[in-house]
Scaffold this active site. Sequence first.
Site, mmCIF file in Angstrom:
data_model
loop_
_atom_site.group_PDB
_atom_site.id
_atom_site.type_symbol
_atom_site.label_atom_id
_atom_site.label_comp_id
_atom_site.label_asym_id
_atom_site.label_seq_id
_atom_site.Cartn_x
_atom_site.Cartn_y
_atom_site.Cartn_z
ATOM 1 C CG ASN A 112 -33.755 27.583 24.702
ATOM 2 O OD1 ASN A 112 -33.183 27.098 25.680
ATOM 3 N ND2 ASN A 112 -33.436 28.802 24.246
ATOM 4 C CG ASP A 138 -25.784 32.572 26.636
ATOM 5 O OD1 ASP A 138 -26.076 31.888 25.634
ATOM 6 O OD2 ASP A 138 -25.985 33.805 26.693
HETATM 7 C C1 FPP Z 1 -26.844 28.146 25.337
HETATM 8 O O1 FPP Z 1 -26.045 28.313 24.230
HETATM 9 C C2 FPP Z 1 -27.069 26.760 25.719
HETATM 10 C C3 FPP Z 1 -28.220 26.048 25.576
HETATM 11 C C4 FPP Z 1 -29.415 26.489 24.846
HETATM 12 C C5 FPP Z 1 -28.403 24.762 26.238
HETATM 13 C C6 FPP Z 1 -27.539 23.670 25.769
HETATM 14 C C7 FPP Z 1 -26.963 23.046 26.959
HETATM 15 C C8 FPP Z 1 -26.253 21.910 26.917
HETATM 16 C C9 FPP Z 1 -25.970 21.210 25.659
HETATM 17 C C10 FPP Z 1 -25.776 21.293 28.153
HETATM 18 C C11 FPP Z 1 -26.775 20.248 28.596
HETATM 19 C C12 FPP Z 1 -26.447 19.813 29.950
HETATM 20 C C13 FPP Z 1 -26.989 18.769 30.582
HETATM 21 C C14 FPP Z 1 -26.494 18.423 31.933
HETATM 22 C C15 FPP Z 1 -27.996 17.877 29.996
HETATM 23 P P1 FPP Z 1 -26.637 29.156 23.033
HETATM 24 O O2 FPP Z 1 -27.017 28.208 21.959
HETATM 25 O O3 FPP Z 1 -27.730 30.046 23.504
HETATM 26 O O4 FPP Z 1 -25.365 30.014 22.631
HETATM 27 P P2 FPP Z 1 -25.356 31.384 21.840
HETATM 28 O O5 FPP Z 1 -26.082 32.406 22.687
HETATM 29 O O6 FPP Z 1 -23.905 31.701 21.697
HETATM 30 O O7 FPP Z 1 -26.031 31.150 20.524
#
Ligand code: FPP
Length: 249
Positions: free
Chosen positions: A67, A19
């Site tokens: 998501n 996160d």
């Molecule tokens: C959370 O940050 C992360 C995600 C929704 C997933 C994104 C993950 C990656 C890009 C890594 C992918 C990995 C592999 C191995 C394919 P957020 O957007 O929820 O952050 P925030 O809460 O600060 O807005």
Amino acid sequence: MKSEKLNEALPCHVGIIMDGNGRWAAKRGITRTGGHTEGLKTARRIVETASNRGIRYLTLFVFSTENWKRAALEVDFIMSLVKQHLVRELDFYRKNNLRIRHTGDVTGLAPDIIAEIDEARADTKDFNGMQVILALNYGGRDAIIRAARRFLLQPLNNSCAEAASALNEDELSRNMDNPDVPDPDLIIRTAGEFRTSNFLLWEAAYAEYFITDKFWPDFSTEDFDAALAAYAARERRFGANAKIGAGRR
Ligand code: FPP
């Protein structure tokens, strides 16, 4: 479920809620997609670290069933990063003997993503190093419902009453996406939130949690080691009143 663990102080299965990509980006005045790009680099680094430390299973929470509510541009970008990772890093997985797996509802994913996952899974299926489980279109409640459906669709369940009396924890576990994967011992969550966010709800019944304020793109090898050290110091009781031991099932 049985543990493969040889060293009790080391978790056999680690799950990570990655996160804080968005907040990391906002702090730098760049787009959220820039945060996800950095997040992918961190994921690659932590896969390597976890494998070097002797972790047997690593589940990464990449994209949840919730998501999809994000802007289409961000959703498409995350999916393109997943694809990019599976294509560009396949050699890295091969060289390091790592097996790629998936958990989540494949039916909600685009055909090109399903094809990449299937190819990566097939390509690495015989590797006996760490297993990297990508939780993609994954929700803990959704996973439990899908397991219950699989159970109910078995031919032996002739009546509702028979099915109801046959359903128990072992049966439901047997019908989860990857029933051979042991329950997670340690769940790491970055960006300081104290919630499960629908991650491994069934499997994490006795998992230890490690929460750090670091945003995912800043999560380092040292932070991963700090999580392992915190885990090694935990006393796991699994509901009993005497110490059973760190990491012991
Ligand atoms: C959370 O940050 C992360 C995600 C929704 C997933 C994104 C993950 C990656 C890009 C890594 C992918 C990995 C592999 C191995 C394919 P957020 O957007 O929820 O952050 P925030 O809460 O600060 O807005």
